[in-house]
Motif scaffolding. Sequence first.
Motif, PDB file in Angstrom:
ATOM      1  N   UNK A 295      17.735  12.876 -52.760  1.00  0.00           N
ATOM      2  CA  UNK A 295      19.111  13.084 -53.212  1.00  0.00           C
ATOM      3  C   UNK A 295      19.870  11.766 -53.222  1.00  0.00           C
ATOM      4  N   UNK A 296      20.663  11.586 -54.257  1.00  0.00           N
ATOM      5  CA  UNK A 296      21.477  10.385 -54.387  1.00  0.00           C
ATOM      6  C   UNK A 296      22.681  10.460 -53.443  1.00  0.00           C
ATOM      7  N   UNK A 297      23.369   9.352 -53.233  1.00  0.00           N
ATOM      8  CA  UNK A 297      24.664   9.432 -52.557  1.00  0.00           C
ATOM      9  C   UNK A 297      25.643  10.291 -53.362  1.00  0.00           C
ATOM     10  N   UNK A 298      26.677  10.774 -52.710  1.00  0.00           N
ATOM     11  CA  UNK A 298      27.738  11.519 -53.386  1.00  0.00           C
ATOM     12  C   UNK A 298      28.788  10.544 -53.892  1.00  0.00           C
ATOM     13  N   UNK A 299      29.134  10.679 -55.168  1.00  0.00           N
ATOM     14  CA  UNK A 299      30.143   9.813 -55.780  1.00  0.00           C
ATOM     15  C   UNK A 299      31.385  10.631 -56.115  1.00  0.00           C
ATOM     16  N   UNK A 300      32.537   9.973 -56.098  1.00  0.00           N
ATOM     17  CA  UNK A 300      33.824  10.628 -56.347  1.00  0.00           C
ATOM     18  C   UNK A 300      34.516   9.996 -57.542  1.00  0.00           C
ATOM     19  N   UNK A 301      35.029  10.832 -58.429  1.00  0.00           N
ATOM     20  CA  UNK A 301      35.861  10.343 -59.528  1.00  0.00           C
ATOM     21  C   UNK A 301      37.268  10.151 -58.980  1.00  0.00           C
ATOM     22  N   UNK A 302      37.632   8.917 -58.714  1.00  0.00           N
ATOM     23  CA  UNK A 302      38.958   8.635 -58.184  1.00  0.00           C
ATOM     24  C   UNK A 302      40.008   8.746 -59.288  1.00  0.00           C
ATOM     25  N   UNK A 303      41.226   9.041 -58.882  1.00  0.00           N
ATOM     26  CA  UNK A 303      42.293   9.235 -59.871  1.00  0.00           C
ATOM     27  C   UNK A 303      42.863   7.919 -60.383  1.00  0.00           C
ATOM     28  N   UNK A 304      42.502   6.788 -59.745  1.00  0.00           N
ATOM     29  CA  UNK A 304      42.955   5.486 -60.225  1.00  0.00           C
ATOM     30  C   UNK A 304      41.889   4.867 -61.137  1.00  0.00           C
ATOM     31  N   UNK A 305      42.252   4.477 -62.340  1.00  0.00           N
ATOM     32  CA  UNK A 305      41.277   3.865 -63.258  1.00  0.00           C
ATOM     33  C   UNK A 305      40.568   2.649 -62.673  1.00  0.00           C
ATOM     34  N   UNK A 306      41.253   1.883 -61.846  1.00  0.00           N
ATOM     35  CA  UNK A 306      40.652   0.681 -61.277  1.00  0.00           C
ATOM     36  C   UNK A 306      39.489   0.985 -60.345  1.00  0.00           C
ATOM     37  N   UNK A 307      39.333   2.266 -59.947  1.00  0.00           N
ATOM     38  CA  UNK A 307      38.248   2.664 -59.053  1.00  0.00           C
ATOM     39  C   UNK A 307      37.051   3.243 -59.809  1.00  0.00           C
ATOM     40  N   UNK A 308      37.085   3.198 -61.130  1.00  0.00           N
ATOM     41  CA  UNK A 308      36.040   3.892 -61.882  1.00  0.00           C
ATOM     42  C   UNK A 308      34.644   3.278 -61.696  1.00  0.00           C
ATOM     43  N   UNK A 309      34.570   1.994 -61.348  1.00  0.00           N
ATOM     44  CA  UNK A 309      33.250   1.386 -61.176  1.00  0.00           C
ATOM     45  C   UNK A 309      32.528   1.920 -59.934  1.00  0.00           C
ATOM     46  N   UNK A 310      33.264   2.501 -58.996  1.00  0.00           N
ATOM     47  CA  UNK A 310      32.637   3.058 -57.794  1.00  0.00           C
ATOM     48  C   UNK A 310      32.567   4.583 -57.829  1.00  0.00           C
TER      49      UNK A 310
END
Length: 338
Positions: A295-310
């Motif tokens: 299983x991969x790590x869990x990723x989160x879609x953050x509400x700030x565009x600047x966080x989209x790379x993570x």
Amino acid sequence: MNTIQRTRVCRTLKKWKLKNGEYVEDIMYKYGSGCDHQHPVHSYILDIDDPIWAREFSEEQLEEISSAGRSALPELSDGVKNIFKVCSDTVKPFIPTSSSSAVTSAIDEKGLIDAIDAAVQGCGSFDPYTHFDERRLQRTLQEFFDMYRFNILNWLDSNGSEADFVANIWSLLDRSFQNLGVQTRRGQTPVAAKLGWNRDRAVSVDSEQTTFHPGLVFYRNDNEYGAAECGKEMIESQLHYPKLLKSMINLAGSKVDHDEQTIRSMRIIGLIQFHLQMRVSVLDCPAGYVCRVRTTPTYTIFTQPSMMTTGLLPILKLTWKAKVIVFAINRCIHFLMI
């Protein structure tokens, strides 16, 4: 009677033998026979991330088990990689450095979205027949850019229901599979969940019937290539989900006359989508009687565009990699059934 009880004596020649001479099945049997609660071990499913295995196997053994056979996830095509690189490169100048002052470190989120949108459009116009993946990724990103612009992600994060997340986020990712001839069916009971697969197999991956119903099934011509679950976290995804994926690989194996080499090459995907988070599990049968889950790590879609790379970009990468796995097993079964 569970699988552990049914297969107390496995043929040694078919067991998964580790470098130190121990057999994976024997170690699993020892733990499973003393486990008085439901656990995937009772179906000979070994989830690499389950903390109990760190107590039963050595660190070297777990690494050997994890790295055996094929990697969990495949590589992306060069065209898709390039679009992701363009996104990452465009975001970087907007992220303040550690030396930025408090006044100058505020991120221009609107400017970032406009810049990255223009950069993605600048990747070109893609033919839907020859470059579907690039075209679909480009459109998916632009849909997310608008969700950032108009605060859709914010209200989803604050007040969204499970149905809202499916309608706005997860169904958008379903469209990446459109050109495979695979249907992304929601709200239906999988064929694999209705069937018991308890016959002898060239590769012993017989599973127990499960009543777990996922939110989505990847389906084509009575074949199932994976599933996604939205809104259910932890207990169901760790216990019932692996059993469903195992039932799916058994179903796929029955379509190829239980050919061992073919089954060893198969991978079944499971997407866990919860709130604005996603991770991917991959089940395969690399050796012996064992089904392995990585299983991969869990990723989160953050509400700030600047966080989209993570957050957003890793989730999209996982989706496109999952698609490669679905394509591979779909092609394998389709050609062998002709």
